[in-house]
Design a protein around this motif. Structure first.
Motif, PDB file in Angstrom:
ATOM      1  N   ARG A 108       1.906   7.473  -6.410  1.00 52.79           N
ATOM      2  CA  ARG A 108       0.879   8.289  -6.702  1.00 52.79           C
ATOM      3  C   ARG A 108       1.089   9.833  -6.344  1.00 52.79           C
ATOM      4  O   ARG A 108       0.243  10.683  -6.743  1.00 52.79           O
ATOM      5  N   GLU A 109       1.887  10.022  -5.213  1.00 52.18           N
ATOM      6  CA  GLU A 109       1.998  11.544  -4.866  1.00 52.18           C
ATOM      7  C   GLU A 109       2.743  12.260  -5.990  1.00 52.18           C
ATOM      8  O   GLU A 109       3.346  11.636  -6.782  1.00 52.18           O
TER       9      GLU A 109
ATOM     10  N   ARG B 101       0.420   9.458   4.749  1.00 49.90           N
ATOM     11  CA  ARG B 101       0.546   8.079   4.206  1.00 49.90           C
ATOM     12  C   ARG B 101       1.136   7.227   5.273  1.00 49.90           C
ATOM     13  O   ARG B 101       0.952   5.987   5.288  1.00 49.90           O
ATOM     14  N   GLY B 102       1.944   8.023   6.112  1.00 47.19           N
ATOM     15  CA  GLY B 102       2.631   6.749   7.085  1.00 47.19           C
ATOM     16  C   GLY B 102       1.299   6.462   8.151  1.00 47.19           C
ATOM     17  O   GLY B 102       1.435   5.342   8.641  1.00 47.19           O
TER      18      GLY B 102
ATOM     19  N   PHE C 154       0.966  -1.220  -0.124  1.00 45.58           N
ATOM     20  CA  PHE C 154      -0.151   0.031  -0.009  1.00 45.58           C
ATOM     21  C   PHE C 154       1.055   1.174   0.040  1.00 45.58           C
ATOM     22  O   PHE C 154       0.514   2.199  -0.843  1.00 45.58           O
ATOM     23  N   ASP C 155       1.884   1.225   0.835  1.00 45.76           N
ATOM     24  CA  ASP C 155       2.903   2.342   0.954  1.00 45.76           C
ATOM     25  C   ASP C 155       3.440   2.764  -0.523  1.00 45.76           C
ATOM     26  O   ASP C 155       3.260   3.904  -0.779  1.00 45.76           O
ATOM     27  N   TRP C 156       4.107   1.726  -1.012  1.00 44.91           N
ATOM     28  CA  TRP C 156       4.434   2.130  -2.562  1.00 44.91           C
ATOM     29  C   TRP C 156       3.614   2.508  -3.438  1.00 44.91           C
ATOM     30  O   TRP C 156       3.771   3.313  -4.560  1.00 44.91           O
ATOM     31  N   PHE C 157       2.291   1.936  -3.427  1.00 39.99           N
ATOM     32  CA  PHE C 157       1.234   2.246  -4.141  1.00 39.99           C
ATOM     33  C   PHE C 157       1.004   3.787  -4.140  1.00 39.99           C
ATOM     34  O   PHE C 157       0.693   4.580  -4.876  1.00 39.99           O
TER      35      PHE C 157
ATOM     36  N   ARG D 268       7.019  13.842  -3.229  1.00 36.22           N
ATOM     37  CA  ARG D 268       8.209  13.019  -2.934  1.00 36.22           C
ATOM     38  C   ARG D 268       9.830  13.351  -3.031  1.00 36.22           C
ATOM     39  O   ARG D 268      10.426  12.931  -2.265  1.00 36.22           O
ATOM     40  N   GLU D 269       9.902  14.559  -3.731  1.00 37.22           N
ATOM     41  CA  GLU D 269      11.393  14.886  -3.745  1.00 37.22           C
ATOM     42  C   GLU D 269      11.553  15.649  -2.353  1.00 37.22           C
ATOM     43  O   GLU D 269      12.576  15.668  -1.578  1.00 37.22           O
ATOM     44  N   ARG D 270      10.636  16.462  -1.811  1.00 41.61           N
ATOM     45  CA  ARG D 270      10.638  16.888  -0.454  1.00 41.61           C
ATOM     46  C   ARG D 270      10.797  16.027   0.611  1.00 41.61           C
ATOM     47  O   ARG D 270      11.869  16.143   1.430  1.00 41.61           O
ATOM     48  N   THR D 271      10.180  14.903   0.430  1.00 41.18           N
ATOM     49  CA  THR D 271      10.394  13.775   1.428  1.00 41.18           C
ATOM     50  C   THR D 271      11.825  13.455   1.231  1.00 41.18           C
ATOM     51  O   THR D 271      12.445  13.092   2.433  1.00 41.18           O
ATOM     52  N   ASN D 272      12.331  13.032   0.306  1.00 46.91           N
ATOM     53  CA  ASN D 272      13.580  12.361   0.108  1.00 46.91           C
ATOM     54  C   ASN D 272      14.724  13.306   0.392  1.00 46.91           C
ATOM     55  O   ASN D 272      15.648  13.090   0.728  1.00 46.91           O
TER      56      ASN D 272
END
Length: 174
Positions: free
Chosen positions: A40-41, A149-150, A33-36, A46-50
């Motif tokens: 889709r974000e 998401r977490g 589910f997390d990867w899904f 995604r860039e800010r998270t990384n």
């Protein structure tokens, strides 16, 4: 050792083992589910998270890399790496084993069919301990979507783990 003590100990060990298996399965489902959701974000989220993740890695891989560095080894690649996956699964197996035992002694822990337990893990591990131990950045540095998401993934973890244990319970009562 009295027979009652041995039976109780064996029962607790069995409950811990079932909980560990349920925890491992729950991590596997949670990851799907997390990867899904992650893929889709939007790219900016995604860039800010990384960008805020230490070394661009998830907490399990940060932990595995710290252990490797402390022992004079280098993990290549740093992420994904089997050692990081081992840490990741351990973070689900350990709490699963604990839940497997505690649910019989403290029924309140089963509130929401494991969702409350998942919520506790999200708050305790993801939102507090990861940051305090340097395995993750401060919570306020992550985009809100990462927290959402977490939270979702940890609720799924708790629900799946509890469901698997209920299946085990039904199977052993026959």
């Amino acid at each position: 050792m009295h027979m009652e003590e041995r039976t109780e100990r064996n029962s607790m060990m069995g409950d811990a083992l079932k909980g560990a298996v349920a925890g491992a399965l729950a991590v596997w489902v949670m990851d799907r589910f997390d990867w899904f959701d992650y893929h889709r974000e939007d790219a900016e989220t995604r860039e800010r998270t990384n960008e805020v993740r230490p070394g661009g890695m998830d907490p399990a891989h940060v932990a595995a890399n710290k252990v490797a560095e402390a022992t004079g080894r280098e993990m290549t690649p740093t992420d994904p790496h089997p050692a990081g996956q081992l840490v990741h699964y351990s973070l689900g197996i350990g709490p699963g084993a604990l839940y497997g035992v505690l649910r019989h002694h403290y029924p309140v822990i089963k509130t929401g069919r494991g969702a409350l337990y998942g919520l506790g893990l999200f708050i305790g591990q993801d939102e507090a301990l990861n940051s305090l131990t340097g395995l993750a950045a401060k919570p306020q540095e992550y985009p809100w979507q990462d927290h959402a998401r977490g939270l979702k993934q940890h609720l799924i973890y708790g629900l799946v783990m509890d469901s698997v244990l209920r299946v085990f319970d039904r199977a052993t009562k026959k």
